[in-house]
Design a protein around this motif. Structure first.
Motif, PDB file in Angstrom:
ATOM      1  N   LEU A  97       0.835  -1.200   0.000  1.00 52.47           N
ATOM      2  CA  LEU A  97       0.000   0.000   0.000  1.00 52.47           C
ATOM      3  C   LEU A  97       0.872   1.253   0.000  1.00 52.47           C
ATOM      4  O   LEU A  97       0.653   2.184  -0.790  1.00 52.47           O
ATOM      5  CB  LEU A  97      -0.918  -0.015   1.225  1.00 52.47           C
ATOM      6  CG  LEU A  97      -1.782   1.232   1.470  1.00 52.47           C
ATOM      7  CD1 LEU A  97      -2.706   1.498   0.303  1.00 52.47           C
ATOM      8  CD2 LEU A  97      -2.579   1.069   2.763  1.00 52.47           C
TER       9      LEU A  97
ATOM     10  N   ALA B  11      -3.290   0.819  -4.870  1.00 48.85           N
ATOM     11  CA  ALA B  11      -3.511   1.147  -3.459  1.00 48.85           C
ATOM     12  C   ALA B  11      -4.946   0.829  -3.037  1.00 48.85           C
ATOM     13  O   ALA B  11      -5.198   0.334  -1.930  1.00 48.85           O
ATOM     14  CB  ALA B  11      -3.205   2.618  -3.209  1.00 48.85           C
ATOM     15  N   LEU B  12      -5.900   1.099  -3.931  1.00 48.06           N
ATOM     16  CA  LEU B  12      -7.306   0.796  -3.638  1.00 48.06           C
ATOM     17  C   LEU B  12      -7.516  -0.708  -3.477  1.00 48.06           C
ATOM     18  O   LEU B  12      -8.218  -1.161  -2.559  1.00 48.06           O
ATOM     19  CB  LEU B  12      -8.187   1.335  -4.764  1.00 48.06           C
ATOM     20  CG  LEU B  12      -9.707   1.174  -4.577  1.00 48.06           C
ATOM     21  CD1 LEU B  12     -10.177   1.911  -3.332  1.00 48.06           C
ATOM     22  CD2 LEU B  12     -10.442   1.695  -5.813  1.00 48.06           C
TER      23      LEU B  12
ATOM     24  N   CYS C 212      -5.247  -2.757  -2.499  1.00 52.35           N
ATOM     25  CA  CYS C 212      -4.611  -3.101  -1.225  1.00 52.35           C
ATOM     26  C   CYS C 212      -5.584  -2.923  -0.060  1.00 52.35           C
ATOM     27  O   CYS C 212      -5.661  -3.761   0.848  1.00 52.35           O
ATOM     28  CB  CYS C 212      -3.378  -2.222  -0.986  1.00 52.35           C
ATOM     29  SG  CYS C 212      -1.920  -2.690  -1.916  1.00 52.35           S
ATOM     30  N   CYS C 213      -6.321  -1.823  -0.080  1.00 52.90           N
ATOM     31  CA  CYS C 213      -7.295  -1.573   0.985  1.00 52.90           C
ATOM     32  C   CYS C 213      -8.368  -2.663   0.996  1.00 52.90           C
ATOM     33  O   CYS C 213      -8.785  -3.126   2.065  1.00 52.90           O
ATOM     34  CB  CYS C 213      -7.932  -0.195   0.796  1.00 52.90           C
ATOM     35  SG  CYS C 213      -6.795   1.175   1.041  1.00 52.90           S
ATOM     36  N   SER C 214      -8.795  -3.100  -0.178  1.00 50.78           N
ATOM     37  CA  SER C 214      -9.780  -4.182  -0.269  1.00 50.78           C
ATOM     38  C   SER C 214      -9.211  -5.477   0.305  1.00 50.78           C
ATOM     39  O   SER C 214      -9.900  -6.208   1.026  1.00 50.78           O
ATOM     40  CB  SER C 214     -10.202  -4.391  -1.724  1.00 50.78           C
ATOM     41  OG  SER C 214     -10.771  -3.224  -2.262  1.00 50.78           O
TER      42      SER C 214
ATOM     43  N   LEU D  77      -6.867  -5.743   2.556  1.00 53.18           N
ATOM     44  CA  LEU D  77      -6.774  -5.581   4.014  1.00 53.18           C
ATOM     45  C   LEU D  77      -8.105  -5.868   4.690  1.00 53.18           C
ATOM     46  O   LEU D  77      -8.158  -6.530   5.734  1.00 53.18           O
ATOM     47  CB  LEU D  77      -6.309  -4.165   4.354  1.00 53.18           C
ATOM     48  CG  LEU D  77      -4.808  -3.908   4.368  1.00 53.18           C
ATOM     49  CD1 LEU D  77      -4.532  -2.425   4.596  1.00 53.18           C
ATOM     50  CD2 LEU D  77      -4.142  -4.738   5.471  1.00 53.18           C
ATOM     51  N   LEU D  78      -9.181  -5.359   4.114  1.00 56.93           N
ATOM     52  CA  LEU D  78     -10.512  -5.615   4.683  1.00 56.93           C
ATOM     53  C   LEU D  78     -10.816  -7.109   4.668  1.00 56.93           C
ATOM     54  O   LEU D  78     -11.361  -7.651   5.640  1.00 56.93           O
ATOM     55  CB  LEU D  78     -11.570  -4.842   3.890  1.00 56.93           C
ATOM     56  CG  LEU D  78     -11.564  -3.317   4.049  1.00 56.93           C
ATOM     57  CD1 LEU D  78     -12.562  -2.673   3.090  1.00 56.93           C
ATOM     58  CD2 LEU D  78     -11.888  -2.930   5.487  1.00 56.93           C
TER      59      LEU D  78
END
Length: 388
Positions: free
Chosen positions: A287, A372-373, A375-377, A379-380
């Motif tokens: 990220l 990066a987006l 990556c956030c998905s 992580l969730l």
């Protein structure tokens, strides 16, 4: 550290991987530049070639993995895959149009696909469960040392040969052939246990033996692959930063050096702490790398971003392999690695096409913002999985 030593065969497989990666990365660290400059291909076309190539490799692993379980023998398939990879290298030197490059890239990746799942299953077969994190970490470290030396050799040869791409591509075949020879002569395959139910070629009954915990690992691996598109875009990002053409492969040297020094220690650590926690933490460097690489901040920021990409790979790749081995039945490990890699292949193809389209349409920054987006998905998804 534990007093037990890793089996000799794990070291042989690691050294074979290292030699083949030297061969492959001598080409791959230059191939995006060759496609974009010598052949005049668009970034979307580069993304298509790279995405198709990586997806092909990962999806072929399904069939080679299943076949290795069915036959109860893995070494012969691994030898075939490494031989095809080595023999594809001279085709790059002969390529005069994008279609020939695509054909050579696909042949190279089919070889990788054939060898990948049987090789990973061999590592698991050779290693006791309490050492598997270290074993996969070691193999990945040696593999990545090859990915470190390959681009470094490419830089030296680019300077020595005055930017002659094709001569370098010819020379890349040598370490590939050495890898095949070492595998043939240096590895003795362990005896496979015959399952009580007998072997079947990809039966529904066998697929049902791959339980929810395994498929959760597959889904998580695919999500991480979506967040991490083809590394060809790191090479193109370096070219965009204004680096001299001959020095651009040093970007891959930097990434793979960090990857190599991280893979074994993190693999060893994963045998002792929560693997799910380590996997979640492994998304954070990627990220950060995407956000840094989206910024036009000069060579220093570029190196930091690429280095963080390497940390992410060191944290996650061996760990995911050990999770696959831990959640799959012993006699279905080849099949398990195959389906895991097929899911990753579909994700890589989708991510690389998206990355190329965004670069052509909106600029390179949006390629990395999209990463990066994703990556956030991921992580969730990992956080939700850890609560179960």
């Amino acid at each position: 550290m534990t007093g037990k030593k890793l089996p000799r065969g794990v070291w042989v497989l690691g050294l074979v991987s290292m030699l083949m990666d030297i061969s492959s990365e001598m080409i791959h660290s230059l191939l995006p530049l060759f496609m974009a400059t010598s052949l005049g291909m668009s970034y979307l076309a580069v993304g298509l070639v790279e995405g198709l190539a990586e997806a092909t490799a990962l999806m072929v692993k399904v069939f080679s993995g299943v076949l290795s379980d069915y036959l109860g023998r893995r070494k012969a398939l691994a030898v075939l895959g490494y031989a095809l990879g080595a023999l594809s290298k001279p085709v790059f030197a002969l390529a005069a149009c994008p279609s020939v490059v695509l054909g050579a890239r696909l042949a190279d990746r089919v070889g990788k696909g054939i060898r990948g799942a049987p090789r990973d299953a061999l590592v698991a077969d050779l290693t006791p469960p309490e050492l598997r994190g270290a074993a996969f970490g070691l193999r990945q470290s040696l593999d990545t040392l090859g990915a470190f030396w390959g681009p470094l050799l490419a830089v030296g040869l680019m300077i020595l040969l005055a930017g002659d791409f094709r001569s370098i591509f010819w020379l890349a075949a040598i370490p590939g052939l050495m890898a095949v020879g070492l595998l043939v002569l240096g590895l003795k395959e362990p005896e496979q246990k015959q399952p009580a139910s007998g072997r079947a070629f990809l039966s529904w009954k066998n697929l049902q033996r791959l339980d929810v915990s395994y498929w959760r690992v597959v889904f998580i691996g695919a999500a991480l692959s979506m967040a991490r598109f083809s590394e060809a875009f790191l090479v193109l990002r370096a070219e965009r930063s204004g680096l001299e053409l001959a020095l651009i492969p040093l970007i891959m040297v930097c990434m793979n050096f960090v990857y190599a020094i991280c893979a074994y220690p993190f693999g060893w650590l994963s045998d002792r702490v929560s693997r799910k926690l380590m996997l979640t933490l492994g998304v954070l460097p990627l990220l950060a790398a995407d956000l840094i690489l989206a910024i036009d901040g000069g060579t220093l920021l570029l190196l930091v971003g690429v280095g963080l990409w390497g940390v992410h790979l060191g944290l996650t790749q061996g760990l995911l392999a050990s999770l696959v081995a831990a959640t799959a039945p012993e006699d279905l490990r080849g099949t398990a690695f195959g389906f895991f890699n097929m899911a990753g292949g579909i994700a890589v193809l989708t991510a690389s096409l998206t990355a190329g389209w965004l670069w052509d349409s909106l600029g390179y920054a949006w390629t990395f913002y999209a990463g990066a987006l994703f990556c956030c998905s991921a992580l969730l998804l990992l956080t939700a999985s850890a609560r179960r």
